[in-house]
Design an enzyme around this catalytic site. Sequence first.
Site, PDB file in Angstrom:
ATOM      1  N   ASP A   1     -15.286   4.837  -2.957  1.00  0.00           N
ATOM      2  CA  ASP A   1     -15.484   5.013  -1.515  1.00  0.00           C
ATOM      3  C   ASP A   1     -15.457   6.477  -1.088  1.00  0.00           C
ATOM      4  O   ASP A   1     -15.064   7.359  -1.858  1.00  0.00           O
ATOM      5  CB  ASP A   1     -14.416   4.212  -0.745  1.00  0.00           C
TER       6      ASP A   1
ATOM      7  N   ASN B   1      -2.603  -3.110   3.280  1.00  0.00           N
ATOM      8  CA  ASN B   1      -3.005  -4.377   3.912  1.00  0.00           C
ATOM      9  C   ASN B   1      -3.793  -5.263   2.947  1.00  0.00           C
ATOM     10  O   ASN B   1      -4.456  -6.202   3.360  1.00  0.00           O
ATOM     11  CB  ASN B   1      -3.860  -4.084   5.158  1.00  0.00           C
TER      12      ASN B   1
ATOM     13  N   HIS C   1      -6.278  -4.156   0.997  1.00  0.00           N
ATOM     14  CA  HIS C   1      -7.670  -3.750   0.755  1.00  0.00           C
ATOM     15  C   HIS C   1      -7.849  -3.234  -0.670  1.00  0.00           C
ATOM     16  O   HIS C   1      -6.907  -2.764  -1.306  1.00  0.00           O
ATOM     17  CB  HIS C   1      -8.174  -2.745   1.802  1.00  0.00           C
TER      18      HIS C   1
ATOM     19  N   GLU D   1     -11.756  -3.991   3.818  1.00  0.00           N
ATOM     20  CA  GLU D   1     -10.631  -4.297   4.692  1.00  0.00           C
ATOM     21  C   GLU D   1     -10.526  -5.817   4.907  1.00  0.00           C
ATOM     22  O   GLU D   1     -11.508  -6.542   4.737  1.00  0.00           O
ATOM     23  CB  GLU D   1     -10.824  -3.598   6.038  1.00  0.00           C
TER      24      GLU D   1
HETATM   25  C1  F6R Z   1      -9.068   4.797  -2.736  1.00  0.00           C
HETATM   26  C2  F6R Z   1      -9.123   3.395  -2.388  1.00  0.00           C
HETATM   27  C3  F6R Z   1      -8.002   2.684  -1.711  1.00  0.00           C
HETATM   28  C4  F6R Z   1      -6.630   2.982  -2.310  1.00  0.00           C
HETATM   29  C5  F6R Z   1      -5.545   2.232  -1.540  1.00  0.00           C
HETATM   30  C6  F6R Z   1      -4.161   2.570  -2.070  1.00  0.00           C
HETATM   31  O1  F6R Z   1     -10.267   5.209  -3.335  1.00  0.00           O
HETATM   32  O2  F6R Z   1     -10.119   2.824  -2.634  1.00  0.00           O
HETATM   33  O3  F6R Z   1      -8.252   1.292  -1.779  1.00  0.00           O
HETATM   34  O4  F6R Z   1      -6.619   2.613  -3.651  1.00  0.00           O
HETATM   35  O5  F6R Z   1      -5.601   2.547  -0.187  1.00  0.00           O
HETATM   36  O6  F6R Z   1      -3.894   3.921  -1.799  1.00  0.00           O
HETATM   37  P1  F6R Z   1      -2.606   4.618  -2.390  1.00  0.00           P
HETATM   38  O7  F6R Z   1      -2.787   4.657  -3.846  1.00  0.00           O
HETATM   39  O8  F6R Z   1      -2.631   6.009  -1.780  1.00  0.00           O
HETATM   40  O9  F6R Z   1      -1.437   3.808  -1.962  1.00  0.00           O
END
Ligand code: F6R
Length: 243
Positions: A67, A136, A138, A143
């Site tokens: 992303d 959440n 995702h 989302e």
């Molecule tokens: C990042 C991504 C997100 C993260 C998720 C967890 O490229 O795709 O889905 O993996 O938000 O983020 P952290 O590791 O910072 O808790």
Amino acid sequence: MKIIRTKDYQHMSRQAANIISAQVILHPDSVLGLATGSSPIGVYEQLIEWYEKGDLDFSRVHTVNLDEYVGLAGDHPQSYRHFMDTHFFSRINICAKNTHIPDGTDDHEDYVCSAYDGLIRSLGGIDLQLLGLGPNGHIGFNEPGEYFMKGTHKVALTEATIQANKRFFASEAEVPRYAYTMGICDIMQADRVVMVVSGASKAAILKEAFFGPVTPHVPASILQLHKDFTLVADEEALGEVVL
Ligand code: F6R
């Protein structure tokens, strides 16, 4: 679903890096799907260490990231392109042209999304996808919602994600409200999926995602149906489940 329980973040990172390094050693031309965020930084550090020792060669590897924030150029310090260049790509022998991340500055949404899906197809699909778990539920920026989005799409970030990610920006107002993300199909079609999860703050959502029903309200729950999914999580993250 396979679960690898680790004692802490460092151990988690090493275990996940082991899986990725085996992939790269056995298949030097692998296509790796990569993630940003706090969770995979230790994995990248470990892979860099092994690369520096001469044990890993990334010269034939291709990568596709999950992303990118819409509106941020690659040289913006909070863009995911900048994150990947800084934390990983600039420190290994990967060819820059083999690293792919959606272009957040291109607002031709339909074009960006179909081109990214086309790119993944043209690379022959993803051999191994690395994921983190959003607070959440995702994955990528898929989302919670009423249905699973299949391909790459533009997404409005939820309030939970904006709150979780504001720590990286000078103020909440600066957090982009939209992102491009690979879809659930792109992720589910990867031959192998490895997710890293660490810390007590992820314990409740980990339980919901992998020990509750499969539902688009918790997008990561779909991974329960993946043919080769490995969850690498530390004791704190697994604190609410009995294994
Ligand atoms: C990042 C991504 C997100 C993260 C998720 C967890 O490229 O795709 O889905 O993996 O938000 O983020 P952290 O590791 O910072 O808790």
